[in-house]
Design a protein around this motif. Structure first.
Motif, PDB file in Angstrom:
ATOM      1  N   HIS A 154       9.284 -45.217 -12.367  1.00  0.00           N
ATOM      2  CA  HIS A 154       9.809 -45.676 -13.650  1.00  0.00           C
ATOM      3  C   HIS A 154      11.021 -46.568 -13.366  1.00  0.00           C
ATOM      4  CE1 HIS A 154       7.125 -42.834 -15.571  1.00  0.00           C
ATOM      5  NE2 HIS A 154       7.519 -41.940 -14.678  1.00  0.00           N
ATOM      6  N   PRO A 155      10.890 -47.880 -13.574  1.00  0.00           N
ATOM      7  CA  PRO A 155      11.851 -48.849 -13.033  1.00  0.00           C
ATOM      8  C   PRO A 155      13.252 -48.834 -13.635  1.00  0.00           C
ATOM      9  CG  PRO A 155      10.178 -49.948 -14.359  1.00  0.00           C
ATOM     10  CD  PRO A 155       9.733 -48.536 -14.194  1.00  0.00           C
ATOM     11  N   PHE A 156      13.487 -48.183 -14.777  1.00  0.00           N
ATOM     12  CA  PHE A 156      14.840 -48.151 -15.329  1.00  0.00           C
ATOM     13  C   PHE A 156      15.606 -46.896 -14.926  1.00  0.00           C
ATOM     14  CE2 PHE A 156      14.895 -51.328 -19.100  1.00  0.00           C
ATOM     15  CZ  PHE A 156      14.531 -52.336 -18.231  1.00  0.00           C
ATOM     16  N   ARG A 157      14.979 -46.031 -14.131  1.00  0.00           N
ATOM     17  CA  ARG A 157      15.725 -44.897 -13.603  1.00  0.00           C
ATOM     18  C   ARG A 157      16.711 -45.395 -12.545  1.00  0.00           C
ATOM     19  NH1 ARG A 157      12.019 -39.447 -13.036  1.00  0.00           N
ATOM     20  NH2 ARG A 157      11.421 -39.316 -15.236  1.00  0.00           N
ATOM     21  N   LYS A 158      17.882 -44.790 -12.510  1.00  0.00           N
ATOM     22  CA  LYS A 158      18.929 -45.262 -11.614  1.00  0.00           C
ATOM     23  C   LYS A 158      18.567 -45.104 -10.136  1.00  0.00           C
ATOM     24  CE  LYS A 158      21.653 -46.569 -14.869  1.00  0.00           C
ATOM     25  NZ  LYS A 158      22.883 -45.920 -15.270  1.00  0.00           N
ATOM     26  N   ASP A 159      17.628 -44.204  -9.819  1.00  0.00           N
ATOM     27  CA  ASP A 159      17.260 -44.002  -8.420  1.00  0.00           C
ATOM     28  C   ASP A 159      16.025 -44.821  -8.009  1.00  0.00           C
ATOM     29  OD1 ASP A 159      15.410 -42.626  -9.910  1.00  0.00           O
ATOM     30  OD2 ASP A 159      15.812 -40.666  -9.020  1.00  0.00           O
ATOM     31  N   PHE A 160      15.565 -45.708  -8.895  1.00  0.00           N
ATOM     32  CA  PHE A 160      14.407 -46.528  -8.565  1.00  0.00           C
ATOM     33  C   PHE A 160      14.838 -47.662  -7.630  1.00  0.00           C
ATOM     34  CE2 PHE A 160      11.256 -49.875  -9.256  1.00  0.00           C
ATOM     35  CZ  PHE A 160      10.071 -49.161  -9.179  1.00  0.00           C
ATOM     36  N   PRO A 161      14.126 -47.879  -6.515  1.00  0.00           N
ATOM     37  CA  PRO A 161      14.537 -48.935  -5.575  1.00  0.00           C
ATOM     38  C   PRO A 161      14.415 -50.327  -6.194  1.00  0.00           C
ATOM     39  CG  PRO A 161      12.392 -48.026  -4.965  1.00  0.00           C
ATOM     40  CD  PRO A 161      12.921 -47.159  -6.065  1.00  0.00           C
ATOM     41  N   LEU A 162      15.397 -51.181  -5.910  1.00  0.00           N
ATOM     42  CA  LEU A 162      15.407 -52.516  -6.498  1.00  0.00           C
ATOM     43  C   LEU A 162      14.162 -53.317  -6.141  1.00  0.00           C
ATOM     44  CD1 LEU A 162      19.128 -53.586  -6.012  1.00  0.00           C
ATOM     45  CD2 LEU A 162      18.002 -52.871  -8.113  1.00  0.00           C
ATOM     46  N   SER A 163      13.636 -53.100  -4.956  1.00  0.00           N
ATOM     47  CA  SER A 163      12.461 -53.850  -4.525  1.00  0.00           C
ATOM     48  C   SER A 163      11.158 -53.188  -4.971  1.00  0.00           C
ATOM     49  CB  SER A 163      12.460 -53.992  -2.996  1.00  0.00           C
ATOM     50  OG  SER A 163      12.451 -52.717  -2.380  1.00  0.00           O
ATOM     51  N   GLY A 164      11.229 -52.032  -5.605  1.00  0.00           N
ATOM     52  CA  GLY A 164      10.033 -51.325  -6.043  1.00  0.00           C
ATOM     53  C   GLY A 164       9.400 -50.542  -4.912  1.00  0.00           C
ATOM     54  N   ASN A 165       8.251 -49.961  -5.189  1.00  0.00           N
ATOM     55  CA  ASN A 165       7.542 -49.148  -4.208  1.00  0.00           C
ATOM     56  C   ASN A 165       6.343 -49.852  -3.600  1.00  0.00           C
ATOM     57  OD1 ASN A 165       9.136 -46.664  -4.463  1.00  0.00           O
ATOM     58  ND2 ASN A 165       8.297 -46.571  -6.528  1.00  0.00           N
ATOM     59  N   VAL A 166       5.701 -50.712  -4.381  1.00  0.00           N
ATOM     60  CA  VAL A 166       4.555 -51.482  -3.887  1.00  0.00           C
ATOM     61  C   VAL A 166       4.658 -52.900  -4.437  1.00  0.00           C
ATOM     62  CG1 VAL A 166       3.002 -49.490  -3.738  1.00  0.00           C
ATOM     63  CG2 VAL A 166       3.094 -50.828  -5.840  1.00  0.00           C
ATOM     64  N   GLU A 167       3.929 -53.816  -3.828  1.00  0.00           N
ATOM     65  CA  GLU A 167       3.829 -55.169  -4.362  1.00  0.00           C
ATOM     66  C   GLU A 167       2.354 -55.540  -4.489  1.00  0.00           C
ATOM     67  OE1 GLU A 167       6.079 -57.327  -1.433  1.00  0.00           O
ATOM     68  OE2 GLU A 167       4.281 -57.949  -0.349  1.00  0.00           O
ATOM     69  N   MET A 168       2.069 -56.436  -5.382  1.00  0.00           N
ATOM     70  CA  MET A 168       0.678 -56.841  -5.545  1.00  0.00           C
ATOM     71  C   MET A 168       0.564 -58.347  -5.410  1.00  0.00           C
ATOM     72  SD  MET A 168      -0.064 -56.412  -9.589  1.00  0.00           S
ATOM     73  CE  MET A 168       0.451 -57.658 -10.753  1.00  0.00           C
ATOM     74  N   ARG A 169      -0.611 -58.783  -4.992  1.00  0.00           N
ATOM     75  CA  ARG A 169      -0.881 -60.214  -4.848  1.00  0.00           C
ATOM     76  C   ARG A 169      -2.371 -60.435  -5.056  1.00  0.00           C
ATOM     77  NH1 ARG A 169      -3.504 -61.101  -0.119  1.00  0.00           N
ATOM     78  NH2 ARG A 169      -3.374 -59.467   1.466  1.00  0.00           N
ATOM     79  N   TYR A 170      -2.710 -61.678  -5.316  1.00  0.00           N
ATOM     80  CA  TYR A 170      -4.132 -62.008  -5.469  1.00  0.00           C
ATOM     81  C   TYR A 170      -4.690 -62.413  -4.111  1.00  0.00           C
ATOM     82  CZ  TYR A 170      -8.444 -64.096  -7.083  1.00  0.00           C
ATOM     83  OH  TYR A 170      -9.781 -64.384  -7.278  1.00  0.00           O
ATOM     84  N   ASP A 171      -5.718 -61.729  -3.681  1.00  0.00           N
ATOM     85  CA  ASP A 171      -6.361 -62.018  -2.392  1.00  0.00           C
ATOM     86  C   ASP A 171      -7.534 -62.972  -2.641  1.00  0.00           C
ATOM     87  OD1 ASP A 171      -8.344 -61.613  -0.134  1.00  0.00           O
ATOM     88  OD2 ASP A 171      -6.663 -60.388   0.590  1.00  0.00           O
ATOM     89  N   THR A 172      -7.415 -64.185  -2.068  1.00  0.00           N
ATOM     90  CA  THR A 172      -8.449 -65.205  -2.312  1.00  0.00           C
ATOM     91  C   THR A 172      -9.775 -64.852  -1.654  1.00  0.00           C
ATOM     92  OG1 THR A 172      -7.577 -66.461  -0.429  1.00  0.00           O
ATOM     93  CG2 THR A 172      -6.795 -67.078  -2.618  1.00  0.00           C
TER      94      THR A 172
END
Length: 203
Positions: A154-172
């Motif tokens: 939950h991104p507005f929690r104070k303990d949430f990492p600024l960079s997030g936990n995963v990233e997504m991208r489109y794989d061609t």
């Protein structure tokens, strides 16, 4: 008697000692015990002397790092980590009110939904659930509303990492969106600020 004083008198008459009323900066805040949340909000809507027919906003708050380092630790000021805050409007009386409830159980915060009181809170409660992880019991469709369905945390929690936990991208090659571990290296991006002891304490 001013409109604000009239509202304060009406609130005290309606709730007595069952709710805490605070006046600051010409604004009233009503703090409600979690067990009375739904009942108090129904009275705020239905009592003719209050008449809060419109809910303008509902949001979550995470007090876990509130005011640090300027103010005392959150635990000494706020009874629970999470709170829900309402902003109400009475069109008939032309007055506004802030209502706050501290949500029990920091590990799994749950509070009754207010959709049956003000249907307009539907998406607001979904947003608070999505961003803070606050569960609104009785909500008819409590799903994420801003983040992706596969989002972790939950991104507005104070303990949430600024960079997030995963990233997504489109794989061609696969012709689809894929999730992968975060590739950003953690780093300090906030400049260090040194303040004298007690700075801002009187504000």
């Amino acid at each position: 008697m001013t409109r604000l004083e009239t509202l304060q008198t009406n609130l005290q008459a309606a709730f007595g000692e069952s709710a805490s009323l605070k006046l600051a900066l010409n604004e009233l805040t009503l703090e409600v015990p979690a067990k009375n949340w739904s009942d108090v909000c129904t009275v705020l809507r239905d009592d003719a002397t209050l008449g809060f027919d419109t809910c303008i906003d509902l949001c979550g708050v995470d007090y876990s790092a509130w005011g640090a380092p300027t103010y005392p630790a959150a635990a000494s000021v706020h009874p629970q980590r999470f709170a829900v805050v309402l902003h109400l409007l009475s069109v008939q009386h032309n007055w506004r009110l802030r209502v706050r409830v501290y949500v029990p159980n920091d590990e799994f915060p749950v509070i009754p939904s207010l959709v049956h009181v003000w249907p307009s809170v539907n998406w607001f409660e979904r947003e608070a659930f999505d961003l803070f992880g606050i569960v609104f019991d009785g909500h008819p469709d409590l799903r994420r509303i801003l983040t992706d369905y596969g989002f972790i945390g939950h991104p507005f929690r104070k303990d949430f990492p600024l960079s997030g936990n995963v990233e997504m991208r489109y794989d061609t090659e696969q012709k689809r969106v894929v999730y992968q571990p975060v590739s950003i290296e953690p780093r300090e991006i906030t400049p260090r600020v040194i303040r004298e002891e007690g700075y801002g304490a009187g504000r």
